[in-house]
Enzyme design. Structure first.
Site, PDB file in Angstrom:
ATOM      1  N   PHE A  96      -0.396   0.653  -7.312  1.00 60.38           N
ATOM      2  CA  PHE A  96      -1.754   0.099  -7.240  1.00 60.38           C
ATOM      3  C   PHE A  96      -2.263   0.053  -5.789  1.00 60.38           C
ATOM      4  O   PHE A  96      -3.412   0.367  -5.523  1.00 60.38           O
ATOM      5  CB  PHE A  96      -1.805  -1.344  -7.777  1.00 60.38           C
ATOM      6  CG  PHE A  96      -1.472  -1.527  -9.224  1.00 60.38           C
ATOM      7  CD1 PHE A  96      -1.389  -0.453 -10.108  1.00 60.38           C
ATOM      8  CD2 PHE A  96      -1.247  -2.812  -9.725  1.00 60.38           C
ATOM      9  CE1 PHE A  96      -1.088  -0.657 -11.453  1.00 60.38           C
ATOM     10  CE2 PHE A  96      -0.951  -3.022 -11.063  1.00 60.38           C
ATOM     11  CZ  PHE A  96      -0.853  -1.950 -11.925  1.00 60.38           C
TER      12      PHE A  96
ATOM     13  N   ALA B 288       0.821  -1.228   0.000  1.00 63.54           N
ATOM     14  CA  ALA B 288       0.000   0.000   0.000  1.00 63.54           C
ATOM     15  C   ALA B 288       0.847   1.267   0.000  1.00 63.54           C
ATOM     16  O   ALA B 288       0.309   2.366   0.025  1.00 63.54           O
ATOM     17  CB  ALA B 288      -0.937  -0.013   1.202  1.00 63.54           C
TER      18      ALA B 288
ATOM     19  N   LYS C 126       3.803 -14.918 -11.656  1.00 64.81           N
ATOM     20  CA  LYS C 126       2.430 -14.440 -11.842  1.00 64.81           C
ATOM     21  C   LYS C 126       1.530 -15.576 -12.339  1.00 64.81           C
ATOM     22  O   LYS C 126       0.356 -15.651 -11.975  1.00 64.81           O
ATOM     23  CB  LYS C 126       2.421 -13.240 -12.797  1.00 64.81           C
ATOM     24  CG  LYS C 126       3.052 -11.994 -12.174  1.00 64.81           C
ATOM     25  CD  LYS C 126       2.276 -11.547 -10.937  1.00 64.81           C
ATOM     26  CE  LYS C 126       2.845 -10.327 -10.265  1.00 64.81           C
ATOM     27  NZ  LYS C 126       2.051  -9.863  -9.129  1.00 64.81           N
TER      28      LYS C 126
ATOM     29  N   ASP D 219       7.501  -7.051   5.925  1.00 61.93           N
ATOM     30  CA  ASP D 219       8.017  -7.624   4.680  1.00 61.93           C
ATOM     31  C   ASP D 219       7.225  -8.912   4.459  1.00 61.93           C
ATOM     32  O   ASP D 219       7.295  -9.831   5.303  1.00 61.93           O
ATOM     33  CB  ASP D 219       9.516  -7.912   4.843  1.00 61.93           C
ATOM     34  CG  ASP D 219      10.153  -8.352   3.538  1.00 61.93           C
ATOM     35  OD1 ASP D 219       9.465  -8.997   2.723  1.00 61.93           O
ATOM     36  OD2 ASP D 219      11.347  -8.069   3.354  1.00 61.93           O
ATOM     37  N   VAL D 220       6.474  -8.993   3.364  1.00 61.06           N
ATOM     38  CA  VAL D 220       5.616 -10.178   3.169  1.00 61.06           C
ATOM     39  C   VAL D 220       6.430 -11.464   2.996  1.00 61.06           C
ATOM     40  O   VAL D 220       5.879 -12.558   3.044  1.00 61.06           O
ATOM     41  CB  VAL D 220       4.620 -10.014   1.995  1.00 61.06           C
ATOM     42  CG1 VAL D 220       3.626  -8.907   2.258  1.00 61.06           C
ATOM     43  CG2 VAL D 220       5.325  -9.828   0.668  1.00 61.06           C
TER      44      VAL D 220
ATOM     45  N   ARG E 252       6.818  -2.400   3.391  1.00 59.27           N
ATOM     46  CA  ARG E 252       8.049  -2.243   4.178  1.00 59.27           C
ATOM     47  C   ARG E 252       8.300  -0.780   4.546  1.00 59.27           C
ATOM     48  O   ARG E 252       8.851  -0.483   5.584  1.00 59.27           O
ATOM     49  CB  ARG E 252       9.254  -2.794   3.394  1.00 59.27           C
ATOM     50  CG  ARG E 252       9.223  -4.303   3.210  1.00 59.27           C
ATOM     51  CD  ARG E 252      10.167  -4.752   2.135  1.00 59.27           C
ATOM     52  NE  ARG E 252       9.850  -4.125   0.866  1.00 59.27           N
ATOM     53  CZ  ARG E 252      10.554  -4.267  -0.252  1.00 59.27           C
ATOM     54  NH1 ARG E 252      11.627  -5.009  -0.249  1.00 59.27           N
ATOM     55  NH2 ARG E 252      10.179  -3.662  -1.360  1.00 59.27           N
TER      56      ARG E 252
ATOM     57  N   TYR F 115       9.622 -13.688 -13.596  1.00 58.76           N
ATOM     58  CA  TYR F 115       8.475 -12.835 -13.241  1.00 58.76           C
ATOM     59  C   TYR F 115       7.182 -13.457 -13.790  1.00 58.76           C
ATOM     60  O   TYR F 115       6.192 -13.596 -13.060  1.00 58.76           O
ATOM     61  CB  TYR F 115       8.663 -11.410 -13.766  1.00 58.76           C
ATOM     62  CG  TYR F 115       7.478 -10.523 -13.453  1.00 58.76           C
ATOM     63  CD1 TYR F 115       7.194 -10.159 -12.132  1.00 58.76           C
ATOM     64  CD2 TYR F 115       6.616 -10.073 -14.454  1.00 58.76           C
ATOM     65  CE1 TYR F 115       6.089  -9.361 -11.825  1.00 58.76           C
ATOM     66  CE2 TYR F 115       5.515  -9.280 -14.158  1.00 58.76           C
ATOM     67  CZ  TYR F 115       5.253  -8.924 -12.836  1.00 58.76           C
ATOM     68  OH  TYR F 115       4.165  -8.144 -12.535  1.00 58.76           O
TER      69      TYR F 115
HETATM   70  P1  NDP Z   1       5.035  -0.447  -7.206  1.00 57.21           P
HETATM   71  O1  NDP Z   1       6.492  -0.735  -7.245  1.00 57.21           O
HETATM   72  O2  NDP Z   1       4.580   0.955  -7.457  1.00 57.21           O
HETATM   73  O3  NDP Z   1       4.428  -0.950  -5.825  1.00 57.21           O
HETATM   74  C1  NDP Z   1       4.781  -2.198  -5.296  1.00 57.21           C
HETATM   75  C2  NDP Z   1       4.330  -2.289  -3.855  1.00 57.21           C
HETATM   76  O4  NDP Z   1       4.696  -3.576  -3.347  1.00 57.21           O
HETATM   77  C3  NDP Z   1       4.988  -1.259  -2.974  1.00 57.21           C
HETATM   78  O5  NDP Z   1       4.028  -0.737  -2.082  1.00 57.21           O
HETATM   79  C4  NDP Z   1       6.027  -2.060  -2.196  1.00 57.21           C
HETATM   80  O6  NDP Z   1       6.201  -1.505  -0.888  1.00 57.21           O
HETATM   81  C5  NDP Z   1       5.325  -3.415  -2.091  1.00 57.21           C
HETATM   82  N1  NDP Z   1       6.267  -4.484  -1.818  1.00 57.21           N
HETATM   83  C6  NDP Z   1       7.256  -4.939  -2.624  1.00 57.21           C
HETATM   84  N2  NDP Z   1       7.958  -5.895  -1.981  1.00 57.21           N
HETATM   85  C7  NDP Z   1       7.380  -6.049  -0.747  1.00 57.21           C
HETATM   86  C8  NDP Z   1       7.640  -6.870   0.363  1.00 57.21           C
HETATM   87  N3  NDP Z   1       8.651  -7.762   0.368  1.00 57.21           N
HETATM   88  N4  NDP Z   1       6.864  -6.758   1.469  1.00 57.21           N
HETATM   89  C9  NDP Z   1       5.842  -5.859   1.488  1.00 57.21           C
HETATM   90  N5  NDP Z   1       5.534  -5.055   0.469  1.00 57.21           N
HETATM   91  C10 NDP Z   1       6.305  -5.151  -0.640  1.00 57.21           C
HETATM   92  O7  NDP Z   1       4.383  -1.438  -8.274  1.00 57.21           O
HETATM   93  P2  NDP Z   1       2.859  -1.656  -8.753  1.00 57.21           P
HETATM   94  O8  NDP Z   1       1.921  -0.896  -7.930  1.00 57.21           O
HETATM   95  O9  NDP Z   1       2.856  -1.484 -10.210  1.00 57.21           O
HETATM   96  O10 NDP Z   1       2.742  -3.209  -8.471  1.00 57.21           O
HETATM   97  C11 NDP Z   1       1.741  -3.773  -7.652  1.00 57.21           C
HETATM   98  C12 NDP Z   1       1.471  -5.184  -8.140  1.00 57.21           C
HETATM   99  O11 NDP Z   1       0.971  -5.130  -9.467  1.00 57.21           O
HETATM  100  C13 NDP Z   1       2.699  -6.088  -8.197  1.00 57.21           C
HETATM  101  O12 NDP Z   1       2.317  -7.367  -7.750  1.00 57.21           O
HETATM  102  C14 NDP Z   1       3.051  -6.117  -9.686  1.00 57.21           C
HETATM  103  O13 NDP Z   1       3.707  -7.288 -10.036  1.00 57.21           O
HETATM  104  C15 NDP Z   1       1.680  -6.036 -10.303  1.00 57.21           C
HETATM  105  N6  NDP Z   1       1.605  -5.558 -11.672  1.00 57.21           N
HETATM  106  C16 NDP Z   1       2.137  -4.345 -12.046  1.00 57.21           C
HETATM  107  C17 NDP Z   1       2.015  -3.910 -13.353  1.00 57.21           C
HETATM  108  C18 NDP Z   1       2.630  -2.641 -13.838  1.00 57.21           C
HETATM  109  O14 NDP Z   1       2.847  -2.507 -15.056  1.00 57.21           O
HETATM  110  N7  NDP Z   1       2.895  -1.666 -12.980  1.00 57.21           N
HETATM  111  C19 NDP Z   1       1.277  -4.689 -14.340  1.00 57.21           C
HETATM  112  C20 NDP Z   1       0.773  -5.945 -13.842  1.00 57.21           C
HETATM  113  C21 NDP Z   1       0.910  -6.330 -12.558  1.00 57.21           C
HETATM  114  P3  NDP Z   1       7.580  -1.366  -0.092  1.00 57.21           P
HETATM  115  O15 NDP Z   1       8.673  -1.186  -1.115  1.00 57.21           O
HETATM  116  O16 NDP Z   1       7.342  -0.166   0.772  1.00 57.21           O
HETATM  117  O17 NDP Z   1       7.672  -2.622   0.688  1.00 57.21           O
HETATM  118  C1  8X3 Z   2       3.816  -6.051 -15.361  1.00 62.43           C
HETATM  119  C2  8X3 Z   2       3.488  -6.006 -16.809  1.00 62.43           C
HETATM  120  O1  8X3 Z   2       4.197  -6.825 -19.119  1.00 62.43           O
HETATM  121  O2  8X3 Z   2       5.890  -5.749 -17.732  1.00 62.43           O
HETATM  122  O3  8X3 Z   2       3.263  -7.161 -14.754  1.00 62.43           O
HETATM  123  O4  8X3 Z   2       5.152  -7.975 -17.248  1.00 62.43           O
HETATM  124  S1  8X3 Z   2       4.738  -6.681 -17.748  1.00 62.43           S
END
Ligand code: NDP
Ligand code: 8X3
Length: 252
Positions: free
Chosen positions: A14, A10, A157, A59-60, A34, A153
């Site tokens: 997203f 959060a 997914k 950290d998840v 984190r 990756y």
């Molecule tokens: P961001 O990098 O903007 O956000 C990722 C979030 O995940 C951050 O809040 C980060 O928080 C958190 N996170 C990462 N690692 C950990 C961890 N070990 N423990 C807890 N929190 C964690 O990316 P998006 O918002 O784009 O990504 C969100 C999801 O959407 C991901 O699963 C990504 O794979 C997926 N996705 C994204 C796409 C894109 O093009 N952007 C497309 C398709 C899917 P912090 O670093 O503070 O821990």
């Molecule tokens: C993120 C979108 O196409 O870079 O999940 O894998 S892509």
């Protein structure tokens, strides 16, 4: 409303946008990531929403921490858990499989797959108590179509996609709904993380077309959570208009 929603990841992208939408829908929130400072900032921006907001700097990847944290939550919070959004995740690197770094692979597997398993396992006993609860897993178009350099990756997914299908079957008798959202390219911090802080390369990913924004995915979550309890949204694929597959873009 007494219901609580957990949103992992959060602190950015997203997850942050989803938390805002769930706040508008009057869910109490538990924000997980984190970067606790970012979560506190988000909590402050939600202060006017008349909901309760808890922050969990976690950290998840750490199963024990997640277990202890859930155990330590007040009963009135645990017993009102009704939504888990498994959104925390990342891609690290985009090299060919033959050049992949073990460390990057482990980060992706540990976060995207194992982290989601830990969070879901610990929260399900409470979610199952509340009819109509939901688990919403953020997958990706990469779950459905592999691409060169996507290797691990894409595999993480795809694993979440399969897990979600199986969870749906396991949980049908408990009336827990399981949804997946599979976005295409969205402009968040995703590419900055993938390219390890390289701003130039990450900016290029979104050049020449109109990528998805975090709010587009949050609106899909709003749609899912506002359906009547008889309706379960299984899977939503959401792409930019300019993206037809993982690799086919119309760029101006
Ligand atoms: P961001 O990098 O903007 O956000 C990722 C979030 O995940 C951050 O809040 C980060 O928080 C958190 N996170 C990462 N690692 C950990 C961890 N070990 N423990 C807890 N929190 C964690 O990316 P998006 O918002 O784009 O990504 C969100 C999801 O959407 C991901 O699963 C990504 O794979 C997926 N996705 C994204 C796409 C894109 O093009 N952007 C497309 C398709 C899917 P912090 O670093 O503070 O821990
Ligand atoms: C993120 C979108 O196409 O870079 O999940 O894998 S892509």
């Amino acid at each position: 409303m007494d219901k609580y929603a957990i949103v992992t990841g959060a602190s950015a992208g997203f997850g942050e946008a989803i938390a805002k939408v769930l706040a508008e829908e009057k869910y109490n929130l538990i924000l997980v990531a984190r970067r606790g400072d970012r979560l506190e900032e988000l909590k402050n921006t939600l202060a006017s929403k008349q909901i309760k907001v808890l922050v969990a700097t976690l950290d998840v990847r750490n199963a024990e921490d997640i277990h202890d944290w859930i155990e330590g939550l007040e009963d009135k919070v645990k017993n009102n858990l009704s939504i888990l959004v498994n959104n925390a995740g990342l891609a690290v690197g985009r090299s060919g499989f033959q050049d992949g770094l073990l460390e990057d692979w482990e980060r992706m597997i540990d976060t995207n797959v194992k982290g989601l398993l830990y969070m879901t396992r610990e929260t399900l006993p409470f979610l199952m108590k509340n009819e109509g609860s939901m688990v919403i897993n953020i997958t990706s178009i990469a779950a459905k179509e592999a691409y060169a350099g996507g290797n691990v990756y894409c595999a993480t997914k795809a694993a979440v996609d399969q897990l979600s299908k199986s969870m749906r079957m396991d949980l049908v008798h408990h009336k827990v709904r399981v949804s997946t959202i599979a976005p295409g390219a969205a402009e968040t911090e995703f590419s900055l993380v993938r390219f390890k802080g390289d701003k130039e390369t990450s900016k290029q990913v979104y050049q020449g077309f109109d990528p998805l924004q975090a709010e587009d995915i949050a609106e899909a979550v709003r749609f899912i959570v506002t359906r009547p309890s008889r309706v379960s949204i299984h899977d939503l694929v959401i792409m930019p208009t300019a993206q037809a597959s993982t690799t086919l873009f119309h760029k101006d």
